[in-house]
Write a protein that holds these residues in place. Structure first.
Motif, PDB file in Angstrom:
ATOM      1  N   PHE A 180     -23.518 -22.246  40.874  1.00  0.00           N
ATOM      2  CA  PHE A 180     -23.509 -21.336  39.529  1.00  0.00           C
ATOM      3  C   PHE A 180     -22.865 -22.099  38.473  1.00  0.00           C
ATOM      4  O   PHE A 180     -22.473 -23.151  38.547  1.00  0.00           O
ATOM      5  CB  PHE A 180     -22.537 -20.006  39.843  1.00  0.00           C
ATOM      6  CG  PHE A 180     -22.554 -19.203  40.741  1.00  0.00           C
ATOM      7  CD1 PHE A 180     -23.572 -18.292  40.660  1.00  0.00           C
ATOM      8  CD2 PHE A 180     -22.311 -19.257  42.174  1.00  0.00           C
ATOM      9  CE1 PHE A 180     -23.913 -16.896  41.698  1.00  0.00           C
ATOM     10  CE2 PHE A 180     -22.664 -18.759  43.432  1.00  0.00           C
ATOM     11  CZ  PHE A 180     -23.585 -17.414  43.011  1.00  0.00           C
ATOM     12  N   HIS A 205     -20.351 -21.879  35.237  1.00  0.00           N
ATOM     13  CA  HIS A 205     -19.377 -21.160  34.325  1.00  0.00           C
ATOM     14  C   HIS A 205     -19.706 -20.547  33.073  1.00  0.00           C
ATOM     15  O   HIS A 205     -20.364 -21.353  32.139  1.00  0.00           O
ATOM     16  CB  HIS A 205     -18.092 -22.296  34.284  1.00  0.00           C
ATOM     17  CG  HIS A 205     -17.031 -21.587  33.480  1.00  0.00           C
ATOM     18  ND1 HIS A 205     -16.254 -22.489  32.804  1.00  0.00           N
ATOM     19  CD2 HIS A 205     -16.608 -20.473  33.287  1.00  0.00           C
ATOM     20  CE1 HIS A 205     -15.387 -21.600  32.238  1.00  0.00           C
ATOM     21  NE2 HIS A 205     -15.790 -20.305  32.303  1.00  0.00           N
ATOM     22  N   ASN A 237     -23.758 -17.661  34.490  1.00  0.00           N
ATOM     23  CA  ASN A 237     -23.822 -16.617  35.705  1.00  0.00           C
ATOM     24  C   ASN A 237     -22.672 -16.500  36.680  1.00  0.00           C
ATOM     25  O   ASN A 237     -22.888 -16.098  37.693  1.00  0.00           O
ATOM     26  CB  ASN A 237     -25.053 -17.068  36.459  1.00  0.00           C
ATOM     27  CG  ASN A 237     -25.154 -18.197  36.973  1.00  0.00           C
ATOM     28  OD1 ASN A 237     -24.434 -19.150  36.888  1.00  0.00           O
ATOM     29  ND2 ASN A 237     -26.279 -18.786  37.502  1.00  0.00           N
ATOM     30  N   LEU A 238     -21.449 -16.999  36.107  1.00  0.00           N
ATOM     31  CA  LEU A 238     -20.344 -16.526  36.775  1.00  0.00           C
ATOM     32  C   LEU A 238     -19.302 -16.548  35.963  1.00  0.00           C
ATOM     33  O   LEU A 238     -19.048 -17.352  34.907  1.00  0.00           O
ATOM     34  CB  LEU A 238     -20.143 -18.003  37.850  1.00  0.00           C
ATOM     35  CG  LEU A 238     -19.159 -17.888  38.894  1.00  0.00           C
ATOM     36  CD1 LEU A 238     -19.559 -17.018  39.967  1.00  0.00           C
ATOM     37  CD2 LEU A 238     -18.671 -19.279  39.286  1.00  0.00           C
ATOM     38  N   GLU A 239     -18.175 -15.780  36.282  1.00  0.00           N
ATOM     39  CA  GLU A 239     -17.145 -15.411  35.382  1.00  0.00           C
ATOM     40  C   GLU A 239     -15.857 -15.856  36.419  1.00  0.00           C
ATOM     41  O   GLU A 239     -15.926 -15.913  37.456  1.00  0.00           O
ATOM     42  CB  GLU A 239     -17.017 -14.054  34.901  1.00  0.00           C
ATOM     43  CG  GLU A 239     -18.419 -13.874  33.825  1.00  0.00           C
ATOM     44  CD  GLU A 239     -18.169 -14.856  32.770  1.00  0.00           C
ATOM     45  OE1 GLU A 239     -17.075 -15.386  32.294  1.00  0.00           O
ATOM     46  OE2 GLU A 239     -19.433 -14.893  32.038  1.00  0.00           O
ATOM     47  N   ASP A 251     -15.312 -13.574  39.311  1.00  0.00           N
ATOM     48  CA  ASP A 251     -16.007 -13.856  40.591  1.00  0.00           C
ATOM     49  C   ASP A 251     -15.493 -14.718  41.414  1.00  0.00           C
ATOM     50  O   ASP A 251     -15.616 -14.685  42.738  1.00  0.00           O
ATOM     51  CB  ASP A 251     -17.408 -14.362  39.955  1.00  0.00           C
ATOM     52  CG  ASP A 251     -18.453 -13.258  39.400  1.00  0.00           C
ATOM     53  OD1 ASP A 251     -18.204 -11.953  39.690  1.00  0.00           O
ATOM     54  OD2 ASP A 251     -18.852 -13.807  38.309  1.00  0.00           O
ATOM     55  N   VAL A 252     -14.874 -15.850  40.856  1.00  0.00           N
ATOM     56  CA  VAL A 252     -14.285 -16.864  41.539  1.00  0.00           C
ATOM     57  C   VAL A 252     -13.019 -16.460  42.209  1.00  0.00           C
ATOM     58  O   VAL A 252     -12.736 -16.892  43.428  1.00  0.00           O
ATOM     59  CB  VAL A 252     -13.910 -18.121  40.522  1.00  0.00           C
ATOM     60  CG1 VAL A 252     -13.191 -19.046  41.239  1.00  0.00           C
ATOM     61  CG2 VAL A 252     -15.170 -18.882  39.936  1.00  0.00           C
TER      62      VAL A 252
END
Length: 287
Positions: free
Chosen positions: A39, A41, A44-46, A49-50
């Motif tokens: 992904f 940062h 498509n990833l916030e 999500d992590v």
């Protein structure tokens, strides 16, 4: 911002909401893999999500952009700007600066000559504040040839302190050996950690989070006096807004004159993946 100089920053820099956009900064996303799936940062990833993946004991790893990704971005931006300044997370913590330097080697010489990459020797809010100092000076019309030297003052004098909620994440990320002399076998200790010329340095240990935050506030207060109040103080947190507010309250009690200079930001998923949810930092950089 001056129309002829663009500023590029790794997504490891954590800004108060909307500030990077307001100053026209260009963010390079870091790669984050969850169970082997890649992904980007902020694309498509916030952070949420992590944090959810870490809470579920999924495998979370980070990696810098590859040189061709930096090169593609630099080449695209050079159609708009005469020059580019790229500000990277400490090379002691990541290979972003190395990858960006390698990107210049695969670009046409006339294009790479218009790009300068800088190791900010810091991260998160500290890196963001260096980027802000760069943007402020570009807006004032500084010559590109003078920009790197102007930033060296802020890089050399800026401070960053942080603590973590749980040493488990540092242990899982392979960082705990670094703190063995500080924490011994106490996995419930709250360390205060600093960055010294880009390298992590253990400063003190505390049994409770509030005493750790008090210790950070004391250090920032000392720096504030050293800078004679000519500085900004940014607090960044990973899913720890309550702790960020507590730290801000400690700072406001010690240095009420700095109230308007204290800003909050969220720690991005790259740092969260190593330091864990609940980590909190404070950076102070002279103006």
């Amino acid at each position: 911002m001056g129309a002829n100089i663009g500023i590029v920053v790794d997504s490891t820099a954590d800004f108060p909401k909307g500030l990077a956009e307001r100053w026209g900064l260009h963010i390079v996303p870091i790669h984050i893999a969850i169970d082997g799936q890649d992904f980007l940062h902020g694309v498509n990833l916030e952070n949420a999500d992590v944090i959810a993946a870490m809470a579920s004991e999924r495998d979370v790893k980070t990696s810098p952009p590859i040189p061709s990704e930096y090169a593609d971005l630099f080449e695209a931006l050079l159609r708009k700007y005469d020059h580019l300044l790229a500000l990277h997370v400490s090379s002691e913590l990541s290979n972003c600066y190395t990858a960006a330097q390698q990107a210049l080697q695969i670009m046409f010489e006339d294009e790479s000559a218009r790009v300068v990459c800088v190791d900010t020797r810091t991260c998160t809010a500290g890196q963001a504040l260096v980027a802000l100092r760069a943007a402020e000076r570009v807006r004032k019309g500084i010559a590109f040839s003078q920009l790197g030297q102007a930033l060296s003052f802020f890089i050399e004098n800026g401070k960053l302190y942080f603590t973590v909620d749980n040493l488990y994440w540092l242990k899982r990320a392979g960082k705990l050996n670094f703190f063995s002399s500080l924490v011994g076998g106490m996995l419930d200790v709250k360390p205060v950690i600093g960055l010294n010329q880009g390298t992590l340095a253990p400063l003190s240990k505390h049994r409770g989070v509030d005493t750790a935050l008090e210790a950070i506030a004391d250090r920032v207060h000392d720096d504030y006096r050293l800078f004679r109040g000519d500085c900004d103080i940014w607090i960044a947190h990973a899913a720890a807004r309550d702790k960020a507010e507590t730290l801000r309250a400690h700072l406001e009690e010690r240095i009420p004159a700095a109230l308007e200079r204290i800003r909050l930001a969220e720690v991005g998923p790259t740092i969260t993946a190593h330091a864990g949810p609940g980590c909190i930092c404070a950076s102070i950089v002279p103006t």
